[in-house]
Design an enzyme around this catalytic site. Structure first.
Site, short mmCIF file in Angstrom:
data_model
loop_
_atom_site.label_atom_id
_atom_site.label_comp_id
_atom_site.label_asym_id
_atom_site.label_seq_id
_atom_site.Cartn_x
_atom_site.Cartn_y
_atom_site.Cartn_z
N SER A 255 0.83 -1.21 0.00
CA SER A 255 0.00 0.00 0.00
C SER A 255 0.87 1.26 0.00
O SER A 255 1.59 1.49 -0.96
CB SER A 255 -0.97 -0.06 1.19
OG SER A 255 -1.91 0.97 1.14
N ASP B 43 -10.95 -4.00 -4.26
CA ASP B 43 -10.23 -2.99 -3.46
C ASP B 43 -10.99 -1.67 -3.44
O ASP B 43 -11.23 -1.07 -4.49
CB ASP B 43 -8.82 -2.77 -4.06
CG ASP B 43 -7.89 -2.02 -3.12
OD1 ASP B 43 -8.37 -1.15 -2.36
OD2 ASP B 43 -6.68 -2.31 -3.14
N HIS C 91 -8.29 -4.62 -0.27
CA HIS C 91 -6.97 -3.98 -0.12
C HIS C 91 -6.03 -4.78 0.79
O HIS C 91 -4.83 -4.54 0.82
CB HIS C 91 -7.19 -2.57 0.47
CG HIS C 91 -6.01 -1.65 0.28
ND1 HIS C 91 -5.54 -1.29 -0.97
CD2 HIS C 91 -5.19 -1.04 1.18
CE1 HIS C 91 -4.48 -0.49 -0.83
NE2 HIS C 91 -4.26 -0.33 0.46
C1 MLT Z 1 -3.04 3.94 2.05
O1 MLT Z 1 -4.03 3.88 2.75
O2 MLT Z 1 -1.93 3.77 2.49
C2 MLT Z 1 -3.25 4.27 0.62
O3 MLT Z 1 -4.01 3.34 0.08
C3 MLT Z 1 -2.00 4.33 -0.13
C4 MLT Z 1 -1.30 5.62 0.11
O4 MLT Z 1 -1.89 6.48 0.75
O5 MLT Z 1 -0.16 5.74 -0.34
#
Ligand code: MLT
Length: 201
Positions: A101, A151, A182
Protein backbone atom coordinates in the site's frame (compact mmCIF):
# COMPACT_ATOMS: atom_id res chain seq x y z
CA UNK A 1 14.90 6.88 9.74
CA UNK A 2 14.08 4.13 12.18
CA UNK A 3 14.67 0.68 10.77
CA UNK A 4 14.96 -2.97 11.65
CA UNK A 5 17.79 -5.07 10.27
CA UNK A 6 18.30 -8.82 10.35
CA UNK A 7 21.22 -10.37 8.49
CA UNK A 8 19.36 -13.64 7.81
CA UNK A 9 21.27 -16.61 6.41
CA UNK A 10 24.03 -16.44 3.85
CA UNK A 11 21.93 -17.55 0.90
CA UNK A 12 18.77 -15.65 1.95
CA UNK A 13 17.12 -13.16 -0.38
CA UNK A 14 17.67 -9.52 0.55
CA UNK A 15 14.27 -7.99 1.26
CA UNK A 16 13.77 -4.28 1.85
CA UNK A 17 10.42 -3.75 3.53
CA UNK A 18 8.11 -0.73 3.42
CA UNK A 19 4.88 -0.96 5.40
CA UNK A 20 1.40 0.41 4.73
CA UNK A 21 -0.27 3.36 6.49
CA UNK A 22 -0.38 2.77 10.24
CA UNK A 23 2.26 0.06 10.15
CA UNK A 24 5.84 0.08 11.31
CA UNK A 25 9.12 -1.68 10.63
CA UNK A 26 7.81 -4.94 12.11
CA UNK A 27 4.58 -5.13 10.06
CA UNK A 28 5.91 -7.07 7.06
CA UNK A 29 8.52 -9.19 8.82
CA UNK A 30 6.38 -12.35 9.02
CA UNK A 31 5.42 -11.97 5.35
CA UNK A 32 9.10 -11.52 4.45
CA UNK A 33 10.07 -14.69 6.30
CA UNK A 34 7.25 -16.53 4.55
CA UNK A 35 8.52 -15.26 1.19
CA UNK A 36 12.01 -16.50 2.01
CA UNK A 37 12.81 -18.26 5.29
CA UNK A 38 16.41 -17.10 5.59
CA UNK A 39 15.94 -13.63 4.16
CA UNK A 40 18.09 -10.67 5.07
CA UNK A 41 15.74 -7.88 6.17
CA UNK A 42 16.04 -4.12 6.08
CA UNK A 43 12.71 -2.65 7.11
CA UNK A 44 11.96 1.05 7.48
CA UNK A 45 9.43 2.99 9.52
CA UNK A 46 7.75 5.82 7.64
CA UNK A 47 8.48 9.17 9.31
CA UNK A 48 5.34 11.06 8.33
CA UNK A 49 2.58 10.98 10.96
CA UNK A 50 -1.09 11.05 10.10
CA UNK A 51 -3.26 11.01 13.23
CA UNK A 52 -0.52 9.01 14.94
CA UNK A 53 -0.16 6.59 12.03
CA UNK A 54 3.17 6.14 10.25
CA UNK A 55 3.34 6.82 6.52
CA UNK A 56 6.11 7.32 3.98
CA UNK A 57 4.74 10.60 2.56
CA UNK A 58 1.94 13.06 3.34
CA UNK A 59 -1.54 13.07 1.93
CA UNK A 60 -4.46 15.46 2.33
CA UNK A 61 -7.18 12.81 2.54
CA UNK A 62 -7.64 9.42 0.90
CA UNK A 63 -5.67 9.26 -2.36
CA UNK A 64 -5.02 13.05 -2.25
CA UNK A 65 -1.25 12.84 -2.33
CA UNK A 66 1.11 15.66 -1.33
CA UNK A 67 3.55 15.46 -4.23
CA UNK A 68 6.14 17.77 -2.61
CA UNK A 69 6.26 15.48 0.40
CA UNK A 70 6.42 12.48 -1.94
CA UNK A 71 9.51 13.83 -3.72
CA UNK A 72 11.20 14.90 -0.50
CA UNK A 73 10.55 11.62 1.30
CA UNK A 74 11.59 9.57 -1.74
CA UNK A 75 14.97 11.30 -1.74
CA UNK A 76 15.36 10.80 2.00
CA UNK A 77 14.46 7.13 1.74
CA UNK A 78 16.89 6.57 -1.11
CA UNK A 79 19.70 8.26 0.85
CA UNK A 80 18.97 6.00 3.82
CA UNK A 81 18.92 2.92 1.61
CA UNK A 82 22.28 3.85 0.10
CA UNK A 83 23.86 4.57 3.46
CA UNK A 84 22.68 1.42 5.21
CA UNK A 85 23.46 -0.75 2.18
CA UNK A 86 27.02 0.56 2.20
CA UNK A 87 27.33 -0.12 5.94
CA UNK A 88 25.98 -3.65 5.53
CA UNK A 89 27.91 -4.27 2.35
CA UNK A 90 24.83 -5.00 0.24
CA UNK A 91 24.95 -3.95 -3.43
CA UNK A 92 21.81 -1.94 -4.25
CA UNK A 93 21.04 -4.31 -7.10
CA UNK A 94 20.70 -7.22 -4.63
CA UNK A 95 17.73 -5.74 -2.76
CA UNK A 96 14.19 -6.73 -3.56
CA UNK A 97 11.90 -3.88 -2.50
CA UNK A 98 8.80 -5.31 -0.81
CA UNK A 99 6.07 -2.77 -0.15
CA UNK A 100 2.44 -2.82 0.87
CA UNK A 101 0.00 0.00 0.00
CA UNK A 102 1.66 3.30 1.03
CA UNK A 103 5.05 1.56 1.23
CA UNK A 104 4.51 0.02 -2.21
CA UNK A 105 3.58 3.44 -3.58
CA UNK A 106 6.79 5.16 -2.47
CA UNK A 107 8.90 2.18 -3.57
CA UNK A 108 7.33 2.16 -7.04
CA UNK A 109 7.85 5.92 -7.24
CA UNK A 110 11.52 5.45 -6.35
CA UNK A 111 11.98 2.96 -9.19
CA UNK A 112 10.01 5.02 -11.71
CA UNK A 113 11.33 8.49 -10.92
CA UNK A 114 14.93 8.02 -9.73
CA UNK A 115 17.72 6.39 -11.73
CA UNK A 116 19.03 3.86 -9.22
CA UNK A 117 20.68 0.46 -9.19
CA UNK A 118 17.68 -1.00 -7.38
CA UNK A 119 16.25 -3.55 -9.79
CA UNK A 120 13.55 -5.69 -8.19
CA UNK A 121 10.22 -4.81 -6.61
CA UNK A 122 7.38 -6.77 -5.15
CA UNK A 123 4.49 -4.42 -4.55
CA UNK A 124 1.22 -5.37 -2.84
CA UNK A 125 -1.78 -3.17 -3.69
CA UNK A 126 0.04 -0.17 -5.17
CA UNK A 127 -1.51 2.54 -7.32
CA UNK A 128 -0.40 5.27 -9.66
CA UNK A 129 0.47 8.53 -7.90
CA UNK A 130 -0.01 10.34 -11.20
CA UNK A 131 3.62 11.44 -11.56
CA UNK A 132 5.18 10.64 -14.94
CA UNK A 133 8.21 12.90 -15.15
CA UNK A 134 10.94 10.46 -16.12
CA UNK A 135 11.26 8.27 -19.18
CA UNK A 136 14.55 6.39 -18.65
CA UNK A 137 14.48 2.71 -19.55
CA UNK A 138 13.33 0.19 -16.94
CA UNK A 139 14.42 -2.86 -18.92
CA UNK A 140 16.72 -4.08 -16.11
CA UNK A 141 13.85 -4.01 -13.59
CA UNK A 142 11.88 -7.06 -12.52
CA UNK A 143 8.56 -6.07 -10.98
CA UNK A 144 5.64 -7.93 -9.41
CA UNK A 145 2.36 -6.13 -8.62
CA UNK A 146 -0.86 -7.26 -6.99
CA UNK A 147 -4.36 -5.89 -7.36
CA UNK A 148 -7.57 -6.83 -5.55
CA UNK A 149 -10.66 -6.59 -7.74
CA UNK A 150 -12.69 -5.64 -4.64
CA UNK A 151 -10.23 -2.99 -3.46
CA UNK A 152 -12.12 0.09 -2.16
CA UNK A 153 -8.95 2.25 -2.31
CA UNK A 154 -7.08 1.29 -5.49
CA UNK A 155 -9.19 1.61 -8.63
CA UNK A 156 -8.51 -0.61 -11.64
CA UNK A 157 -7.76 2.53 -13.64
CA UNK A 158 -5.12 3.70 -11.18
CA UNK A 159 -3.58 0.24 -10.94
CA UNK A 160 -3.48 -0.09 -14.73
CA UNK A 161 -1.83 3.33 -15.02
CA UNK A 162 0.93 2.18 -12.68
CA UNK A 163 1.36 -1.16 -14.49
CA UNK A 164 1.59 0.68 -17.83
CA UNK A 165 4.29 2.98 -16.43
CA UNK A 166 6.47 -0.04 -15.77
CA UNK A 167 5.54 -1.99 -18.88
CA UNK A 168 5.90 0.82 -21.43
CA UNK A 169 9.41 1.55 -20.19
CA UNK A 170 10.49 -2.08 -20.60
CA UNK A 171 10.27 -3.58 -17.12
CA UNK A 172 9.74 -7.33 -16.78
CA UNK A 173 6.29 -7.14 -15.19
CA UNK A 174 4.20 -9.78 -13.44
CA UNK A 175 0.68 -9.00 -12.20
CA UNK A 176 -1.38 -11.02 -9.75
CA UNK A 177 -5.06 -10.15 -9.53
CA UNK A 178 -7.33 -11.59 -6.88
CA UNK A 179 -11.01 -11.10 -6.05
CA UNK A 180 -10.01 -9.67 -2.64
CA UNK A 181 -9.91 -6.10 -1.35
CA UNK A 182 -6.97 -3.98 -0.12
CA UNK A 183 -5.76 -6.49 2.47
CA UNK A 184 -3.03 -9.03 1.84
CA UNK A 185 -4.36 -12.45 0.88
CA UNK A 186 -2.69 -15.86 1.14
CA UNK A 187 -3.26 -16.34 -2.59
CA UNK A 188 -1.18 -13.33 -3.59
CA UNK A 189 1.53 -13.92 -1.01
CA UNK A 190 1.98 -17.48 -2.31
CA UNK A 191 2.15 -16.16 -5.86
CA UNK A 192 4.75 -13.58 -4.79
CA UNK A 193 6.81 -16.31 -3.13
CA UNK A 194 6.90 -18.33 -6.33
CA UNK A 195 7.86 -15.25 -8.37
CA UNK A 196 10.66 -14.52 -5.91
CA UNK A 197 12.04 -18.03 -6.29
CA UNK A 198 11.62 -17.94 -10.09
CA UNK A 199 9.13 -20.79 -10.00
CA UNK A 200 7.02 -20.79 -13.21
CA UNK A 201 3.72 -19.09 -12.36
C1 MLT B 1 -3.04 3.94 2.05
O1 MLT B 1 -4.03 3.88 2.75
O2 MLT B 1 -1.93 3.77 2.49
C2 MLT B 1 -3.25 4.27 0.62
O3 MLT B 1 -4.01 3.34 0.08
C3 MLT B 1 -2.00 4.33 -0.13
C4 MLT B 1 -1.30 5.62 0.11
O4 MLT B 1 -1.89 6.48 0.75
O5 MLT B 1 -0.16 5.74 -0.34
Amino acid sequence: MKYLYDAGTEDGKKLLLLHGTGGDETSLVDIARFLDGGCEILSFRGEVKEDGMNRFFKRNGLNQFDLDSLEEETDKLYEEIKQISAEKNVPLSDWILVGYSNGANIAAHLLLERETELTQGLFFHPMSLGVHEKQFSLKEKRIWLSFGQGDPIVTLESFNELAASFEQRGADLTIKQTSQGHQLSAEEVNHARNWLHHIPL
